[in-house]
Design a protein around this motif. Sequence first.
Motif, PDB file in Angstrom:
ATOM      1  N   SER A 132      38.298  40.883  54.074  1.00 39.50           N
ATOM      2  CA  SER A 132      37.603  40.348  52.896  1.00 39.50           C
ATOM      3  C   SER A 132      36.943  41.465  52.109  1.00 39.50           C
ATOM      4  O   SER A 132      37.078  41.548  50.882  1.00 39.50           O
ATOM      5  CB  SER A 132      36.525  39.344  53.321  1.00 39.50           C
ATOM      6  N   ALA A 160      37.896  42.863  48.388  1.00 35.14           N
ATOM      7  CA  ALA A 160      36.892  42.942  47.327  1.00 35.14           C
ATOM      8  C   ALA A 160      36.835  44.359  46.745  1.00 35.14           C
ATOM      9  O   ALA A 160      36.706  44.541  45.538  1.00 35.14           O
ATOM     10  CB  ALA A 160      35.525  42.531  47.853  1.00 35.14           C
ATOM     11  N   PHE A 216      40.641  35.289  51.050  1.00 29.90           N
ATOM     12  CA  PHE A 216      40.377  35.082  49.626  1.00 29.90           C
ATOM     13  C   PHE A 216      38.937  34.598  49.435  1.00 29.90           C
ATOM     14  O   PHE A 216      38.195  35.118  48.598  1.00 29.90           O
ATOM     15  CB  PHE A 216      41.372  34.067  49.047  1.00 29.90           C
ATOM     16  N   CYS A 217      38.531  33.615  50.260  1.00 28.94           N
ATOM     17  CA  CYS A 217      37.165  33.098  50.155  1.00 28.94           C
ATOM     18  C   CYS A 217      36.156  34.191  50.524  1.00 28.94           C
ATOM     19  O   CYS A 217      35.134  34.365  49.853  1.00 28.94           O
ATOM     20  CB  CYS A 217      36.965  31.890  51.056  1.00 28.94           C
ATOM     21  N   SER A 224      35.661  36.561  47.866  1.00 26.04           N
ATOM     22  CA  SER A 224      34.887  35.917  46.802  1.00 26.04           C
ATOM     23  C   SER A 224      33.404  35.901  47.139  1.00 26.04           C
ATOM     24  O   SER A 224      32.562  36.125  46.271  1.00 26.04           O
ATOM     25  CB  SER A 224      35.363  34.480  46.583  1.00 26.04           C
ATOM     26  N   ALA A 276      30.709  37.579  44.864  1.00 29.91           N
ATOM     27  CA  ALA A 276      29.638  36.755  44.295  1.00 29.91           C
ATOM     28  C   ALA A 276      28.278  37.341  44.656  1.00 29.91           C
ATOM     29  O   ALA A 276      27.389  37.448  43.800  1.00 29.91           O
ATOM     30  CB  ALA A 276      29.754  35.318  44.794  1.00 29.91           C
ATOM     31  N   CYS A 307      32.578  28.288  48.490  1.00 31.43           N
ATOM     32  CA  CYS A 307      33.103  29.469  47.797  1.00 31.43           C
ATOM     33  C   CYS A 307      33.074  29.244  46.293  1.00 31.43           C
ATOM     34  O   CYS A 307      32.584  30.083  45.533  1.00 31.43           O
ATOM     35  CB  CYS A 307      34.529  29.730  48.287  1.00 31.43           C
ATOM     36  N   LEU A 319      30.812  31.351  43.467  1.00 31.05           N
ATOM     37  CA  LEU A 319      31.422  32.016  42.318  1.00 31.05           C
ATOM     38  C   LEU A 319      30.835  31.485  41.015  1.00 31.05           C
ATOM     39  O   LEU A 319      30.512  32.245  40.102  1.00 31.05           O
ATOM     40  CB  LEU A 319      32.940  31.829  42.330  1.00 31.05           C
TER      41      LEU A 319
END
Lengths: 332, 262, 258
Positions: free
Chosen positions: B76, B80, B152-153, B156, B160, B237, B241
Amino acid sequence: MKKMINVEGLEKSFVVRKNPDGAFSSLRGLFKPIRINVQAVKNINFSIQRGERVAFIGPNGAGKSTTIKMLSGILYPDAGKITVADLVPWTDREKLAFRIGTVFGQKSQLWYHLAPKNTYELLGKIYEIPKNDFSTRLNDLVKTFEIEPFIHQPVRKLSLGQRMRCELVASLLHRPEVLFLDEPTIGLDVSAKASIRDLVKKMSEKDGTTILLTSHDTMDMEAVCNRVLIINQGELLLDKPVNQLRRLFLRRKSITILSEEEEWDLSIAGVSITNTEPHRKRIEFLSDTVSVEEVIQQSFRASKIRDITIEDPPMEEVIQRIYQEQLGALKK
Amino acid sequence: MQNTIKGSFLFFAKLVSLNIQAPMALRTSFLMQVIFMLLNNLVYFTVWWIFFTRFKEINGWGLAEIEAMYALTAASFGTALVFGAGARQIALKIVHGELDTYLVQPKNPLLHQVGSLSQPSGWGDMITATVLLYMSGYGTLVNIPMLLLFVFCGASFFLATAIIANSLAFWLGHVDQLARQILEFVITFSVYPQNIFPAGFKVILFTILPAGFISYLPIEILKSKNYLWIFGLVAACAFYLALAQFIFYRGLRRYESGNKIG
Amino acid sequence: MRKYWEFFKIDFWQALQYRSASLGKIFFYGIILYVFSKLWEVTGKTENLGLSPNTLVWYLALTELLVLSYPYLHTEIDEDVRSGNLAYSLLRPASYLWSRYFRGFGSVLARFFILLVGGLIFPLLFGGGWPENPLGLLLFFPLAFASLSVGIIFHISVGICSFWIQDSNPIYWVWQKLMFILGGLILPFEIYPEWLKTIAWYSPFPYLLNMPVMASLEGDIQKALSCLLAMAAWFVVGSMLATILFLFARRSLVLNGG
């Protein structure tokens, strides 16, 4: 003619914070802030027709950039109304962005480590320009601005003048209806300045682009624009065609001469002379009563000249005179 | 003219591909970052290998779970960094007034800033994740679509958090150090099994520092096969965002564009 | 020698100036200790740790204290190389290497004293009370100073590598993680498998972390003395390494003109 830009009662002030650096002292700043309020723009009104080329002139800190930034949607105003191409910049920012182009002399929109070509391709995607359209437009601009030789070099290797030409191409790719130029010639040498001015004027005449240009160099205004707005301390001081302004305020010239002789005589009607120090003479006059040529010829005859400087009055002086003139008009 | 969804997608794809390519031009430096980040992660993970040669479990979590947890965090964070390292620079851009260029262009300025930098070491994190996931046994064919969703989450959540922490600069000025520290806390808490913390503390990890969503919850989902929880994860998630976007735009009204008067 | 004392003082006082950054460091230190004290608490319920939970928390507090004291010395050297400052400093009548060393020692000690505030409070909060051998803590101070002074010379060697690669950060990451593992930062050596312990004792790291901290917690003067002796030996090795690296770097600097 159609109104392109309309500004009514525009105001903006900034809170200047004094925040110490660092993670936790900024938290402290939340509870015990030190704040000073500075009014940058006070009640400005004007409108600009489609196709006009307008100069926005004033000394540093006059509120020029702040106004341009509100017109282009970067800053929110505190009060007042703006429409640009019938859109309100801060609510229709994205819609407006398709129709305006910007060049900020002190902030580059080109990617520093990449070639201008890369930035142009990205801009093609940003403005959603169809492929064929994009390449014809780019070719056209590359030819006009003569940037072919360095379009594939990283921006960091370009000279300031080359970079500014690339910036202009970047801002014109999507055929903007309005072009905002904020100090486009800042830091450039004399010949680079001249070429930028010519190119901007040529492009604007060809595409019918409306131009709003800020500068503290009066030559930018004289070479490019047909109308001038003078702003000082956040207020609109004057709004006139450029040729009128030239007649009214820009006719004062000053010539400084360094001579072999410690002292020499010069007497021409309408010329004021101050000897600032031995060998140095400062000559001031109005260029519509006495010609520069005449003053220089007379001086050559009267002395052995070592060095000579011809100057326009500085911006601050012009503004001072406009102030006095307006005060005088009020008294009458 | 107007923004289209397709156009926005093409823009972000072009932006990211340009920025991924840029550091690759300096090949040695790029490879050094990738390889040494991989080494760095694996050497660090040795702690857990040693730990589990001696002990069997931590509140029901064994080596496999810890490996999968570390892998999810690394993947993750790496994602990012590769696609959105610009998020970590938001505070500096605000303070120096460098968002102007994005604001006069018709695309989302937040997306533009986030995608404006790619950090090569992120690739090293992604490789680490692949290695550890393989070793954990959680990287089965059935799990892969779910794992991709988790990554993906997770990315994010990192983005965020970075956006929210950095956007505080609109109100507070110099917060770059604070923002860096907050992000570091989220990383720290997402590489240790959260079942060691008391319930009260766990609340923090599912609110202020959303570390719990990045690795702990996904592993619990895989372990317990309680797949309904995935909807909760995705909803959280989306919420984070949206919150990040909201805070950034709220702050943007206070944006002062560098030279305060001029 | 006097001028190096001045270098030491400059960076010592400078490091004390950044108060907000210091608070952040202490906070981070506290969080890390909290995480590990919980980890050991949970593990201790079902497993035999070999050490008491209280000793484990003190062990972690002291090793973390040492590790977190290191400033970003390598990035400062990176900056000197990149900006060309280094070429100028060669003209000064003080060795670049040793002025860097004493400046580094100044800031590492300043950071040590700042973190020490947390180092004495957190274990009491998370671990439950003073260590079993409270007087042994007095041994920790001389051992810690020695450990940091040896660690810095290696840290500087990492920084000098930026002559050959633009950015010494990647090397630093790995150096730091090796220190964590081979020095016994998170897990005490008692838990390590034999083969890893053997490897570790051939490196300088256990003498910088595990051994000085264990000697302090056990109040073992004998152990403390032999640790100091080993550190002295590693200091010689480290300074030779740094000198050799620096000589090579200087030669390439002279050849390439910076």
